[in-house]
Design a protein around this motif. Structure first.
Motif, PDB file in Angstrom:
ATOM      1  N   ASP A   1      -1.590   1.197  -1.222  1.00  0.00           N
ATOM      2  CA  ASP A   1      -1.469   2.654  -1.252  1.00  0.00           C
ATOM      3  C   ASP A   1      -2.128   3.153  -2.533  1.00  0.00           C
ATOM      4  O   ASP A   1      -1.569   3.058  -3.623  1.00  0.00           O
ATOM      5  CB  ASP A   1       0.018   3.046  -1.210  1.00  0.00           C
ATOM      6  CG  ASP A   1       0.235   4.556  -1.292  1.00  0.00           C
ATOM      7  OD1 ASP A   1      -0.753   5.294  -1.430  1.00  0.00           O
ATOM      8  OD2 ASP A   1       1.411   4.985  -1.211  1.00  0.00           O
TER       9      ASP A   1
ATOM     10  N   ASN B   1      -5.829   2.410   0.916  1.00  0.00           N
ATOM     11  CA  ASN B   1      -5.407   3.420   1.890  1.00  0.00           C
ATOM     12  C   ASN B   1      -4.972   4.714   1.182  1.00  0.00           C
ATOM     13  O   ASN B   1      -4.700   4.722  -0.007  1.00  0.00           O
ATOM     14  CB  ASN B   1      -4.252   2.844   2.720  1.00  0.00           C
ATOM     15  CG  ASN B   1      -3.921   3.679   3.932  1.00  0.00           C
ATOM     16  OD1 ASN B   1      -4.755   4.434   4.431  1.00  0.00           O
ATOM     17  ND2 ASN B   1      -2.700   3.568   4.414  1.00  0.00           N
ATOM     18  N   LYS B   2      -4.938   5.799   1.936  1.00  0.00           N
ATOM     19  CA  LYS B   2      -4.495   7.118   1.462  1.00  0.00           C
ATOM     20  C   LYS B   2      -5.426   7.680   0.382  1.00  0.00           C
ATOM     21  O   LYS B   2      -4.975   8.296  -0.586  1.00  0.00           O
ATOM     22  CB  LYS B   2      -3.038   7.054   0.965  1.00  0.00           C
ATOM     23  CG  LYS B   2      -2.070   6.468   1.993  1.00  0.00           C
ATOM     24  CD  LYS B   2      -0.630   6.443   1.496  1.00  0.00           C
ATOM     25  CE  LYS B   2       0.288   5.746   2.483  1.00  0.00           C
ATOM     26  NZ  LYS B   2       1.682   5.663   2.026  1.00  0.00           N
TER      27      LYS B   2
ATOM     28  N   ALA C   1       2.689   0.212   2.348  1.00  0.00           N
ATOM     29  CA  ALA C   1       1.306   0.485   1.945  1.00  0.00           C
ATOM     30  C   ALA C   1       0.483   1.054   3.088  1.00  0.00           C
ATOM     31  O   ALA C   1      -0.540   1.690   2.864  1.00  0.00           O
ATOM     32  CB  ALA C   1       0.648  -0.787   1.419  1.00  0.00           C
ATOM     33  N   GLY C   2       0.921   0.812   4.331  1.00  0.00           N
ATOM     34  CA  GLY C   2       0.181   1.296   5.486  1.00  0.00           C
ATOM     35  C   GLY C   2      -0.361   0.190   6.372  1.00  0.00           C
ATOM     36  O   GLY C   2      -1.233   0.424   7.209  1.00  0.00           O
TER      37      GLY C   2
ATOM     38  N   SER D   1      -8.666   6.073   4.659  1.00  0.00           N
ATOM     39  CA  SER D   1      -7.363   6.535   5.117  1.00  0.00           C
ATOM     40  C   SER D   1      -7.219   6.237   6.605  1.00  0.00           C
ATOM     41  O   SER D   1      -8.161   6.430   7.374  1.00  0.00           O
ATOM     42  CB  SER D   1      -7.199   8.038   4.881  1.00  0.00           C
ATOM     43  OG  SER D   1      -6.011   8.512   5.497  1.00  0.00           O
TER      44      SER D   1
END
Length: 421
Positions: free
Chosen positions: A287, A319-320, A204-205, A342
């Motif tokens: 994400d 995120n993203k 997911a980051g 992000s």
């Protein structure tokens, strides 16, 4: 270049399954991570599961014909199979069969880097092997390939008594290793510094968020490992970070979650994951560009609930955002605070910082303190660890205005002269 194993993935589901399509796509991605090549996927919706083979007899014969025609090496079911079911399906297909649990365990075995991580995965595989002794003729597939990593042939082709002995030995080693890890955790707790846990679906980051925090706080130590693949890192990484406004927190990057995470893995990683419920703030990273964002979100929330961490204050970092089509999640999150952004864009990440700092500020209190010159060690410790606005020296000692964690309030009460509301 080594040729990848030819794999067929299979999913058998009933009307109660909501995310069977997303789960099967995820299984295909996991096969690729494990080193296999999916040549076909087969699905069957059933009114009732066949107790012996899960899927119906006709569908199984259809699968058998395809396996023979395409010279398939392995069939992997998206559902959990018993040892007896594996045996019965293998009898018909005449090819090796695994389930989702075995595949995830295999990937975890290849990803574990530390001694504790390897022991946790080893324990999960042994527990899985013990429950599959009846019926499964061969856990370790001769010649290597998916499903062979970890304990291996010598460990998994033993009777229940030997496996039980191995489980006890591994648990003893893990207990010793956890004592060391718990010492570090107790030190963090005794320092009274608030703790933040980064959680979320695999890939997911979370680690990217951690690295942004490390970089922008000038924290010491190397960056955490980041790679665009599931379970790039299994071992939690805790760092001390000073936020832009000077407040200090401990941040832990945890292992990524996944739907239908094997129970044996959750139990094996329990000591690692139980730190979540002791955190002051959970940052749930998702994400936002993922097609199955709803499944990923629900999976993480369910696991937090199962781990007893559902009531810990939390915020959601989507995120993203730059890759999202609708720019908003197609569902309503449970978290009170939701931040879209992000890790790659500075302006977006400022919003994340602001939200985290607002949450952390509630964990701190601003006070005036008075110390004698014999207590300069306390003064220096406060200066090194917390924001200090004012520091005055007079004949009686030192007066300072500092922002301290609320956890430390009682401990510092004898020195507090005023508390700011």
């Amino acid at each position: 270049m080594e040729e990848r194993e030819k794999v067929v993935t299979a999913s058998v589901y009933d009307e109660s399954e909501t995310y069977h399509e997303e789960s099967l796509k995820e299984l295909n991605a996991l096969v690729k991570v494990a080193g296999g090549r999916v040549v076909a996927s087969i699905e069957q919706k059933v009114r009732a599961y066949n107790p012996a083979t899960l899927m119906g007899k006709g569908k199984l014969e259809e699968l058998k014909d395809f396996v023979r025609a395409e010279d398939v090496d392995l069939v992997i079911f998206d559902q959990t199979l018993s040892g007896i079911q594996m045996r019965e399906i293998e009898k018909v297909l005449e090819v090796d069969v695994l389930d989702r649990t075995a595949l995830i365990l295999d990937i975890f075995a290849s990803r574990a880097k530390t001694d504790v991580g390897k022991l946790q995965v080893y324990l999960a595989q042994l527990e899985y092997g013990k429950s599959h002794l009846i019926g499964k003729k061969n856990y370790s597939r001769l010649g290597g390939g998916i499903g062979t990593r970890g304990p291996g042939e010598q460990k998994l082709e033993i009777d229940r008594r030997r496996i039980a002995g191995d489980i006890q030995r591994v648990k003893k080693k893990l207990k010793q290793a956890r004592k060391i890890r718990n010492t570090g955790r107790k030190n963090r707790i005794s320092s009274q510094v608030p703790a933040i846990a980064l959680v979320g679906y695999t890939n997911a980051g979370k680690s990217s968020v951690m690295n942004r925090l490390l970089k922008e706080s000038n924290a010491k130590g190397r960056e955490v490992y980041v790679e665009d693949m599931p379970f790039a890192s299994l071992d939690p990484d805790t760092r001390r970070i000073r936020l832009p406004d000077g407040l200090v927190v401990y941040v832990t990057d945890t292992v990524g979650f996944i739907s239908n995470l094997p129970t044996t893995l959750v139990e094996a990683f329990h000591t690692t994951l139980e730190e979540l419920k002791e955190s002051d703030l959970i940052v749930h990273v998702i994400d936002g560009s993922a097609e199955d964002a709803a499944l990923r979100y629900e999976t993480t929330r369910k696991l937090l609930n199962d781990l007893g961490a559902a009531d810990v204050p939390s915020l959601l970092f989507v995120n993203k955002r730059d890759l999202m089509e609708g720019k908003k999640l197609p569902f309503m999150p449970a978290e009170e605070t939701v931040i879209y952004g992000s890790c790659k864009h500075d302006r977006d990440f400022d919003y994340f910082y602001d939200a985290v700092q607002k949450k952390v500020e509630d964990l701190y209190v601003k006070v005036d303190l008075k110390f004698s010159f014999n207590e300069m060690d306390r003064v220096e410790a406060l200066k090194a660890n917390y924001p200090v606005e004012r520091l005055d020296y007079d004949a009686d000692g030192v007066t300072m205005t500092a922002t301290l964690p609320k956890r430390a309030y009682d401990r510092m009460k004898p020195y507090i002269r005023r508390r700011y509301v």
